[in-house]
Design a protein around this motif. Structure first.
Motif, short mmCIF file in Angstrom:
data_model
loop_
_atom_site.label_atom_id
_atom_site.label_comp_id
_atom_site.label_asym_id
_atom_site.label_seq_id
_atom_site.Cartn_x
_atom_site.Cartn_y
_atom_site.Cartn_z
N LEU A 110 1.03 9.04 -0.40
CA LEU A 110 -0.03 9.32 0.56
C LEU A 110 -0.19 10.80 0.82
N ALA A 124 -0.76 6.52 7.80
CA ALA A 124 0.65 6.13 7.88
C ALA A 124 0.92 5.35 9.16
N LEU A 154 6.39 4.39 2.11
CA LEU A 154 5.38 5.45 2.07
C LEU A 154 6.05 6.78 1.76
N CYS A 174 6.13 7.70 7.51
CA CYS A 174 6.48 7.87 6.10
C CYS A 174 7.98 7.73 5.92
#
Length: 128
Positions: free
Chosen positions: A53, A66, A80, A100
């Motif tokens: 991402l 996120a 992530l 994340c």
């Protein structure tokens, strides 16, 4: 063993294509999105094994994506990795606080990225 699905949410088409090609060569199946809204939708529909991402996206930024992914029961377990040119003090912590699981600064170090991906997906490290 099926190919792990990687969702790459990145607005820079050159970087998105380069990362896609390199990961495909390593046996990953790739889904891409060019902005935050499309990335969020793709994650909800595709249920990828991992998401890369970009944090600086047009419209809905990566920080918001996120947060939304990690607050949704359907997507919260998907690992992530933040991809960002934001390499300032505190940015890694900010990415982790947004949900994340790890952080990779740009320009991307592919050996490091692959190790992080394999670790988060519980796979054997594939090395380079």
């Amino acid at each position: 063993m099926s190919q792990p699905v990687v969702l790459i949410v990145e607005d820079n088409s050159i970087l998105r294509d380069m990362v896609s090609r390199r990961l495909r060569r390593r046996g990953y199946s790739i889904v891409t999105a060019s902005d935050g809204e499309l990335g969020l939708t793709a994650a909800q529909i595709q249920k990828p094994d991992i998401i890369l991402l970009d944090m600086s996206l047009p419209g809905m930024d990566g920080w918001s994506v996120a947060t939304k992914l990690k607050s949704d029961d359907e997507t919260q377990a998907i690992p992530l990795i933040a991809l960002t040119a934001h390499a300032m003090q505190g940015d890694r912590e900010r990415a982790l606080a947004a949900g994340c699981d790890d952080y990779e600064s740009k320009p991307i170090n592919f050996i490091s990225l692959i190790k992080k991906m394999d670790l988060l997906m519980g796979r054997e490290a594939s090395g380079d």
